[in-house]
Design an enzyme around this catalytic site. Structure first.
Site, PDB file in Angstrom:
ATOM      1  CB  ILE A  57      -0.973   0.035   1.199  1.00 52.03           C
ATOM      2  CG1 ILE A  57      -0.215  -0.069   2.531  1.00 52.03           C
ATOM      3  CG2 ILE A  57      -2.006  -1.061   1.074  1.00 52.03           C
ATOM      4  CD1 ILE A  57      -1.113   0.079   3.747  1.00 52.03           C
ATOM      5  N   GLY A  58       2.173   1.115   0.015  1.00 52.01           N
ATOM      6  CA  GLY A  58       3.025   2.304  -0.027  1.00 52.01           C
ATOM      7  C   GLY A  58       4.481   1.920  -0.135  1.00 52.01           C
ATOM      8  N   GLY A  60       8.777   3.765   0.103  1.00 53.21           N
ATOM      9  CA  GLY A  60       9.569   4.928   0.482  1.00 53.21           C
ATOM     10  C   GLY A  60      11.045   4.683   0.310  1.00 53.21           C
ATOM     11  CB  SER A  61      13.937   6.759   1.301  1.00 53.81           C
ATOM     12  OG  SER A  61      13.703   6.851   2.696  1.00 53.81           O
ATOM     13  N   GLY A  63      12.066   1.261   2.438  1.00 53.15           N
ATOM     14  CA  GLY A  63      11.267   0.052   2.447  1.00 53.15           C
ATOM     15  C   GLY A  63       9.878   0.262   1.899  1.00 53.15           C
ATOM     16  CB  VAL A  64       7.405  -1.716   0.637  1.00 50.59           C
ATOM     17  CG1 VAL A  64       8.288  -1.478  -0.568  1.00 50.59           C
ATOM     18  CG2 VAL A  64       7.649  -3.111   1.213  1.00 50.59           C
ATOM     19  CE  LYS A  80       8.086   3.454   7.747  1.00 51.08           C
ATOM     20  NZ  LYS A  80       8.022   4.652   8.609  1.00 51.08           N
ATOM     21  CG  ASP A 219       9.103  14.127   7.055  1.00 53.26           C
ATOM     22  OD1 ASP A 219       8.947  15.161   6.371  1.00 53.26           O
ATOM     23  OD2 ASP A 219       9.156  12.992   6.563  1.00 53.26           O
TER      24      ASP A 219
END
Length: 365
Positions: A57-58, A60-61, A63-64, A80, A219
């Protein structure tokens, strides 16, 4: 989870790319989808202990993010999956950035004497270091210390010794990110001021609690604010969070955070004069990012947009924000105070909670 986007090769949003689901539950990938990191770090395993991985579902830098279901309880979670090797590289780069040291061999090794000896000895030592090193997952350390209704709930961490993966099991927020905001795109439909107040008040509660625990998030942005089924805000992605006492004053020009949401003081280069000045309040950077986030929720666009990082940094440090016409003057006043360039003059969290826009909108809800 959260998202990122690229414009002319410049990365404005760092962490998790998100995929929406349509009314039939079918996954729809966002535009400009890059190669999924699941192709890089994941095996084709379908289970992690009692959790069955359903689909990505997503990304990033490092992992997933997977949607997963606990086969014992039938409860859905967001898992995650982080890459240990990528975390190691990031931590080494952050260490070198803060210390200015140059590495010899292995993560965090800065003494030239440690590299003395034969080439074969060095290779053996380096091999042992790689095997022994387990990267510190900052997000786990932070989330274990937090307990707040507007902060994503951490369930457990699973370290797979047979692979490059560490899994963070967290609660699922059904509605996804509060807003899909991208640079140079058509303005997203903004929320009403009443809805903005509801979401922003929850964000204030979460970050106020975080600061009371001695942490700064670093962030904050709409992509890192998820919504549950009952419209409860959940702050996510604590991979950049740090304890104030650990690195105070906060380093400037750091890799943490998302450029379009970074405070001006983080973008200025250090010089001799700046070193002699009193460091700014460490929580002021979160206040700035919260101001950018509120601007997005209320206006449906970013206040600072440029095609290159240098231009963007210059605009953040020098340009005043624009407001649409016929906007509540209390809202413009709050935004202006949160987005004050000078961190010493920026509004504080206590002043935000007592601001007329916060109080008036609360009375009308």
């Amino acid at each position: 989870m959260a998202r990122w986007f690229n414009t002319t090769g410049i990365q404005f949003h760092r962490p998790w790319k998100h995929h929406h689901e349509d009314s039939d539950g079918k996954q729809q990938k966002r535009r400009h989808h890059r190669r999924s990191l699941s192709e890089v770090i994941s095996t084709n395993r379908r289970y992690v202990q009692q959790y069955r991985l359903l689909h990505e579902i997503g990304s990033g830098s490092t992992g997933v993010v997977h949607l997963a279901i606990d086969k014992k309880t039938n409860t859905q979670y967001a898992i995650k999956e982080l890459s240990k090797s990528r975390l190691q590289r990031q931590q080494k780069n952050d260490f070198l950035r803060l210390t200015g040291s140059r590495p010899c061999f292995g993560l965090g090794v800065t003494s030239r004497q440690e590299s003395l000896g034969s080439k074969e000895d060095d290779e053996q030592q380096n091999k042992r270091r790689r095997v022994a090193i387990t990267p510190t997952v900052n997000e786990i350390k932070v989330l274990k210390l937090l307990d707040h209704p507007n902060i994503i709930q951490f369930v457990q961490a699973i370290d797979d010794p047979e692979s490059d993966s560490i899994y963070l099991v967290m609660e699922k927020a059904e509605k996804g990110a509060v807003m899909d905001i991208t640079a140079f795109n058509t303005t997203v439909k903004p929320y009403s001021q009443v809805q903005c107040h509801e979401y922003f008040s929850q964000l204030v509660n979460a970050i106020d609690y975080l600061h009371e625990q001695g942490f700064v998030h670093r962030d904050i942005k709409p992509d890192n604010l998820l919504l549950t089924r009952n419209n409860t805000i959940k702050v996510i992605d604590f991979g950049s969070a740090i304890h104030i006492d650990e690195t105070y004053p906060l380093p400037s020009t750091t890799s943490a955070g998302t450029p379009a949401f970074m405070a001006p003081e983080l973008l200025r280069r250090r010089d001799i004069k700046q070193k002699q000045l009193k460091p700014p309040p460490p929580t002021a950077t979160d206040i700035w990012s919260m101001g950018i986030t509120l601007y997005c929720l209320c206006y449906g666009q970013l206040p600072f947009e440029k095609p290159s990082l240098l231009e963007l940094y210059d605009e953040i440090q020098n340009k005043n924000i624009d407001h649409p016409k016929n906007i509540d003057p209390n809202l413009t006043d709050l935004l202006n105070k949160m987005l004050t360039k000078n961190p010493f003059e920026r509004i504080t969290m206590e002043e935000i909670k007592a601001h007329p826009w916060m109080i008036d909108k609360k009375k009308n809800t």
